[in-house]
Design a protein around this motif. Structure first.
Motif, PDB file in Angstrom:
ATOM      1  N   ARG A 192       0.837  -1.197   0.000  1.00 30.28           N
ATOM      2  CA  ARG A 192       0.000   0.000   0.000  1.00 30.28           C
ATOM      3  C   ARG A 192       0.875   1.251   0.000  1.00 30.28           C
ATOM      4  O   ARG A 192       1.737   1.418   0.870  1.00 30.28           O
ATOM      5  CB  ARG A 192      -0.905  -0.005   1.239  1.00 30.28           C
ATOM      6  CG  ARG A 192      -1.807  -1.232   1.323  1.00 30.28           C
ATOM      7  CD  ARG A 192      -2.475  -1.341   2.682  1.00 30.28           C
ATOM      8  NE  ARG A 192      -3.379  -0.233   2.930  1.00 30.28           N
ATOM      9  CZ  ARG A 192      -3.351   0.512   4.027  1.00 30.28           C
ATOM     10  NH1 ARG A 192      -2.455   0.270   4.971  1.00 30.28           N
ATOM     11  NH2 ARG A 192      -4.215   1.494   4.186  1.00 30.28           N
ATOM     12  N   GLU A 193       0.668   2.130  -0.950  1.00 32.38           N
ATOM     13  CA  GLU A 193       1.450   3.357  -1.048  1.00 32.38           C
ATOM     14  C   GLU A 193       1.291   4.225   0.191  1.00 32.38           C
ATOM     15  O   GLU A 193       2.239   4.896   0.618  1.00 32.38           O
ATOM     16  CB  GLU A 193       1.061   4.146  -2.295  1.00 32.38           C
ATOM     17  CG  GLU A 193       1.685   3.627  -3.573  1.00 32.38           C
ATOM     18  CD  GLU A 193       3.209   3.679  -3.566  1.00 32.38           C
ATOM     19  OE1 GLU A 193       3.771   4.639  -2.991  1.00 32.38           O
ATOM     20  OE2 GLU A 193       3.833   2.760  -4.120  1.00 32.38           O
ATOM     21  N   GLU A 194       0.105   4.220   0.795  1.00 33.52           N
ATOM     22  CA  GLU A 194      -0.099   5.045   1.979  1.00 33.52           C
ATOM     23  C   GLU A 194       0.771   4.572   3.155  1.00 33.52           C
ATOM     24  O   GLU A 194       1.208   5.383   3.975  1.00 33.52           O
ATOM     25  CB  GLU A 194      -1.567   5.097   2.395  1.00 33.52           C
ATOM     26  CG  GLU A 194      -2.242   3.747   2.558  1.00 33.52           C
ATOM     27  CD  GLU A 194      -2.964   3.281   1.292  1.00 33.52           C
ATOM     28  OE1 GLU A 194      -4.067   2.738   1.442  1.00 33.52           O
ATOM     29  OE2 GLU A 194      -2.412   3.470   0.181  1.00 33.52           O
ATOM     30  N   SER A 195       1.021   3.254   3.214  1.00 32.61           N
ATOM     31  CA  SER A 195       1.899   2.733   4.269  1.00 32.61           C
ATOM     32  C   SER A 195       3.324   3.227   4.063  1.00 32.61           C
ATOM     33  O   SER A 195       4.013   3.629   5.010  1.00 32.61           O
ATOM     34  CB  SER A 195       1.871   1.206   4.275  1.00 32.61           C
ATOM     35  OG  SER A 195       0.579   0.719   4.589  1.00 32.61           O
ATOM     36  N   LEU A 196       3.796   3.182   2.820  1.00 29.36           N
ATOM     37  CA  LEU A 196       5.145   3.650   2.521  1.00 29.36           C
ATOM     38  C   LEU A 196       5.273   5.147   2.761  1.00 29.36           C
ATOM     39  O   LEU A 196       6.312   5.626   3.235  1.00 29.36           O
ATOM     40  CB  LEU A 196       5.500   3.302   1.082  1.00 29.36           C
ATOM     41  CG  LEU A 196       5.547   1.794   0.779  1.00 29.36           C
ATOM     42  CD1 LEU A 196       5.629   1.552  -0.717  1.00 29.36           C
ATOM     43  CD2 LEU A 196       6.731   1.145   1.494  1.00 29.36           C
ATOM     44  N   ALA A 197       4.218   5.888   2.458  1.00 22.09           N
ATOM     45  CA  ALA A 197       4.232   7.325   2.712  1.00 22.09           C
ATOM     46  C   ALA A 197       4.309   7.609   4.210  1.00 22.09           C
ATOM     47  O   ALA A 197       4.999   8.537   4.654  1.00 22.09           O
ATOM     48  CB  ALA A 197       2.985   7.976   2.108  1.00 22.09           C
ATOM     49  N   ARG A 241      10.367   0.013   0.989  1.00 25.92           N
ATOM     50  CA  ARG A 241       9.954  -0.232  -0.386  1.00 25.92           C
ATOM     51  C   ARG A 241      10.687  -1.458  -0.963  1.00 25.92           C
ATOM     52  O   ARG A 241      10.089  -2.280  -1.655  1.00 25.92           O
ATOM     53  CB  ARG A 241      10.215   1.001  -1.244  1.00 25.92           C
ATOM     54  CG  ARG A 241       9.578   0.948  -2.622  1.00 25.92           C
ATOM     55  CD  ARG A 241       9.739   2.263  -3.348  1.00 25.92           C
ATOM     56  NE  ARG A 241       8.982   3.337  -2.713  1.00 25.92           N
ATOM     57  CZ  ARG A 241       7.689   3.552  -2.931  1.00 25.92           C
ATOM     58  NH1 ARG A 241       7.011   2.768  -3.779  1.00 25.92           N
ATOM     59  NH2 ARG A 241       7.073   4.564  -2.340  1.00 25.92           N
ATOM     60  N   ARG A 267       9.137  -5.091  -2.302  1.00 25.14           N
ATOM     61  CA  ARG A 267       9.438  -5.749  -3.578  1.00 25.14           C
ATOM     62  C   ARG A 267       9.897  -7.184  -3.353  1.00 25.14           C
ATOM     63  O   ARG A 267       9.511  -8.091  -4.109  1.00 25.14           O
ATOM     64  CB  ARG A 267      10.514  -4.957  -4.338  1.00 25.14           C
ATOM     65  CG  ARG A 267      10.025  -3.636  -4.904  1.00 25.14           C
ATOM     66  CD  ARG A 267      10.995  -3.099  -5.935  1.00 25.14           C
ATOM     67  NE  ARG A 267      12.314  -2.834  -5.356  1.00 25.14           N
ATOM     68  CZ  ARG A 267      12.678  -1.671  -4.838  1.00 25.14           C
ATOM     69  NH1 ARG A 267      11.832  -0.661  -4.798  1.00 25.14           N
ATOM     70  NH2 ARG A 267      13.894  -1.504  -4.338  1.00 25.14           N
TER      71      ARG A 267
END
Length: 289
Positions: free
Chosen positions: A152-157, A172, A176
């Motif tokens: 989830r991009e929001e988690s990485l943000a 990140r 992967r």
């Protein structure tokens, strides 16, 4: 830097010779943890300090991590043990070595000591545990949850905002690894050890835990199983003891190697604070007592 072929796996290895050019006082193999970890954790904390003390240091990126190849499958514990065995053979390290394992690296160290006891002089396990059915169940929960979160991009943000760009890059990369391989399915399906199998590990073991880590609860259990195990608790630390309290880990490692027969040189030879000789967990604040 060296890239070695370990039975078809291209493995990134760093080998540090004693800085004084004399024969090694001992050989230490440093095994890192999962996902966001790599040999870099040791390179910037422990490896150079050991080399300055006359120790030959071997660090390597485990399969799927760092600069080592990332096969799509093959991530059961036995695969990691096969890699370590192949590395020792490839480097002609036929004599026994000291294993220092961080997190999952300690699980690998325990596994090798059970599989090839003649090859292991001692284990320093930092926030680690042997592979048991409970460990496998925990790996299934943690890896499954982590895989879902890091997709989830929001988690990485959130990681970038709360912990900085470097931690976000590591997260990140871990996402992967989980997305591109069978690690999250393979590792929980690993062959595990029985309590009798763990108890057969008879080399000296020092288990280091943060007082705020859930793993600290297993100290008495592990000491009761292993014939030569002691525990050290580092106050105020959670799981990241190696990178959050490197000075403590350095001194513990040097004292541990001295206690287990390494004729250290340089400033380390003058250490006069040996680790406790009796069982039971010992708290250390600024170094080994």
């Amino acid at each position: 830097m060296a890239l070695l072929d370990l039975d078809g796996l291209r493995c990134h290895v760093q080998r540090l010779a004693p800085l004084d050019g004399a024969p090694p006082a001992a050989t230490a193999v440093l095994v890192h943890g999962l996902l966001t970890d790599s040999l870099a954790s040791y390179y910037f904390t422990l490896g150079p300090v050991l080399a300055a003390a006359g120790v030959e240091v071997v660090m390597y990126d485990q399969r799927g991590h760092g600069r080592t190849a990332r096969p799509p499958t093959g991530y059961r514990l036995d695969h990691f043990l096969d890699d370590l065995e192949a590395l020792l053979d490839r480097l002609y390290l036929t004599g026994p070595v000291h294993l220092l394992g961080n997190s999952f690296g300690g699980t690998v160290a325990f596994g090798l000591a059970q599989r090839r006891p003649e090859q292991v002089l001692s284990i320093l396990a930092i926030e680690s545990e042997p592979a048991t059915p409970a460990w496998a169940a925990k790996m299934e929960r943690l890896l499954g949850w982590t895989e879902a979160q890091l997709a989830r991009e929001e988690s990485l943000a959130w990681v970038a905002e709360q912990q900085g760009a470097h931690k976000a890059r590591l997260a990140r990369a871990a996402g992967r690894l989980l997305a591109e391989t069978s690690l999250a399915r393979d590792l929980p399906a690993s062959r595990v050890l029985s309590e009798a199998g763990i108890g057969a590990i008879d080399c000296p073991v020092l288990a280091v835990y943060g007082t705020e880590s859930d793993l600290a609860e297993q100290a008495d259990w592990l000491e009761g199983l292993l014939p030569a195990c002691r525990s050290t608790l580092v106050p105020g630390q959670e799981h990241s003891v190696l990178v959050e309290a490197p000075e403590v880990v350095r001194e513990l490692a040097l004292c541990w190697l001295l206690e287990n027969g390494a004729g250290l040189r340089g400033p380390a030879a003058g250490l006069r604070r040996p680790l406790p000789v009796s069982g039971g967990a010992v708290r250390v604040a600024g170094g080994a007592r």
